[in-house]
Design an enzyme around this catalytic site. Structure first.
Site, PDB file in Angstrom:
ATOM      1  N   TYR A   1     -12.453  -1.701  -3.510  1.00  0.00           N
ATOM      2  CA  TYR A   1     -12.950  -1.919  -2.141  1.00  0.00           C
ATOM      3  C   TYR A   1     -14.471  -1.764  -2.058  1.00  0.00           C
ATOM      4  O   TYR A   1     -14.987  -1.425  -1.004  1.00  0.00           O
ATOM      5  CB  TYR A   1     -12.266  -0.956  -1.181  1.00  0.00           C
ATOM      6  CG  TYR A   1     -10.862  -1.386  -0.783  1.00  0.00           C
ATOM      7  CD1 TYR A   1     -10.651  -2.548  -0.040  1.00  0.00           C
ATOM      8  CD2 TYR A   1      -9.745  -0.636  -1.124  1.00  0.00           C
ATOM      9  CE1 TYR A   1      -9.388  -2.951   0.343  1.00  0.00           C
ATOM     10  CE2 TYR A   1      -8.464  -1.025  -0.747  1.00  0.00           C
ATOM     11  CZ  TYR A   1      -8.294  -2.185  -0.011  1.00  0.00           C
ATOM     12  OH  TYR A   1      -7.038  -2.585   0.371  1.00  0.00           O
TER      13      TYR A   1
ATOM     14  N   HIS B   1      -2.151  -5.456   1.615  1.00  0.00           N
ATOM     15  CA  HIS B   1      -3.450  -6.131   1.495  1.00  0.00           C
ATOM     16  C   HIS B   1      -3.224  -7.592   1.163  1.00  0.00           C
ATOM     17  O   HIS B   1      -2.286  -7.924   0.449  1.00  0.00           O
ATOM     18  CB  HIS B   1      -4.267  -5.479   0.367  1.00  0.00           C
ATOM     19  CG  HIS B   1      -5.494  -6.245  -0.016  1.00  0.00           C
ATOM     20  ND1 HIS B   1      -6.654  -6.171   0.711  1.00  0.00           N
ATOM     21  CD2 HIS B   1      -5.716  -7.125  -1.020  1.00  0.00           C
ATOM     22  CE1 HIS B   1      -7.563  -6.979   0.152  1.00  0.00           C
ATOM     23  NE2 HIS B   1      -7.022  -7.559  -0.906  1.00  0.00           N
TER      24      HIS B   1
ATOM     25  N   GLU C   1      -9.672 -10.211  -7.392  1.00  0.00           N
ATOM     26  CA  GLU C   1      -8.741  -9.088  -7.177  1.00  0.00           C
ATOM     27  C   GLU C   1      -7.544  -9.172  -8.120  1.00  0.00           C
ATOM     28  O   GLU C   1      -7.063  -8.153  -8.624  1.00  0.00           O
ATOM     29  CB  GLU C   1      -8.300  -9.071  -5.716  1.00  0.00           C
ATOM     30  CG  GLU C   1      -9.446  -8.697  -4.788  1.00  0.00           C
ATOM     31  CD  GLU C   1      -9.138  -8.876  -3.306  1.00  0.00           C
ATOM     32  OE1 GLU C   1     -10.039  -8.605  -2.499  1.00  0.00           O
ATOM     33  OE2 GLU C   1      -8.006  -9.279  -2.963  1.00  0.00           O
TER      34      GLU C   1
ATOM     35  N   LYS D   1       0.819  -1.223   0.000  1.00  0.00           N
ATOM     36  CA  LYS D   1       0.000   0.000   0.000  1.00  0.00           C
ATOM     37  C   LYS D   1       0.853   1.274   0.000  1.00  0.00           C
ATOM     38  O   LYS D   1       2.061   1.217   0.255  1.00  0.00           O
ATOM     39  CB  LYS D   1      -0.939  -0.036   1.213  1.00  0.00           C
ATOM     40  CG  LYS D   1      -1.930  -1.194   1.157  1.00  0.00           C
ATOM     41  CD  LYS D   1      -2.941  -1.087   2.281  1.00  0.00           C
ATOM     42  CE  LYS D   1      -3.948  -2.215   2.212  1.00  0.00           C
ATOM     43  NZ  LYS D   1      -4.988  -2.067   3.249  1.00  0.00           N
TER      44      LYS D   1
ATOM     45  N   ASN E   1      -2.151   0.244   6.596  1.00  0.00           N
ATOM     46  CA  ASN E   1      -1.656  -0.988   7.204  1.00  0.00           C
ATOM     47  C   ASN E   1      -0.728  -1.785   6.276  1.00  0.00           C
ATOM     48  O   ASN E   1      -0.671  -3.009   6.343  1.00  0.00           O
ATOM     49  CB  ASN E   1      -2.821  -1.841   7.742  1.00  0.00           C
ATOM     50  CG  ASN E   1      -3.762  -2.303   6.661  1.00  0.00           C
ATOM     51  OD1 ASN E   1      -3.637  -1.913   5.502  1.00  0.00           O
ATOM     52  ND2 ASN E   1      -4.714  -3.149   7.021  1.00  0.00           N
TER      53      ASN E   1
END
Ligand code: CMP
Length: 139
Positions: free
Chosen positions: A51, A117, A128, A11, A114
């Site tokens: 998302y 993913h 995805e 990310k 975070n």
């Protein structure tokens, strides 16, 4: 039978701080083979599509803005029991809850930023992966 592929994104927080190489090293040392990889930047709209399952959640808009704030690296990874083993390697969504030695414990900033993913099911890994890669070549 568990699929042998999962999907991941490093990310914007982790990529922007130059942690992509260290994270990729951990992934390879854990036995995952990189089948496809791409550095790219999502628009807020495209992050929202990725998302979409979270669109009713209070953090959705912030998540879309954050995920479009910088470059990411998307990868398809291969290993026996890939989805479950990868989620173990990255640790809990909230780094405060992540086990020692996991990628999020080492590199995540917050529950939103975070670091990485990981797909939560074989079905989502396939969906995805195809969001970023139209075809994966076999080597
Ligand atoms: P990820 O595993 O990519 O899946 C959904 C993402 O939404 C998650 O990682 C976090 O980046 C973010 N997220 C999940 N829960 C929260 C929360 N409570 N507050 C803010 N962001 C969240």
């Amino acid at each position: 039978m568990a699929s042998n592929r999962t999907f991941t994104m490093v990310k914007p927080d982790a990529f922007g701080e130059g942690n992509c190489g260290a994270i990729t090293k951990m992934i390879e040392e854990a036995g995952f083979r990189i089948v496809a990889a791409k550095v790219t930047k999502l628009s807020a709209e495209r992050a929202g599509q990725f998302y979409e399952v979270h669109k009713e959640r209070p953090f959705y808009n912030d998540l879309c803005n954050y995920m479009s704030s910088g470059a990411i690296m998307a990868m398809i990874l291969e290993k026996d029991n890939a989805v479950a083993d990868f989620r173990k390697l990255i640790g809990a969504t909230n780094p405060a809850d992540a086990e020692e030695g996991t990628i999020r414990k080492l590199y995540a900033k917050s529950i939103e930023a975070n670091a990485i993913h990981g797909s939560d099911s074989d079905e989502n890994a396939a969906i995805e992966g195809s969001f970023f890669f139209s075809k994966t070549e076999e080597f």
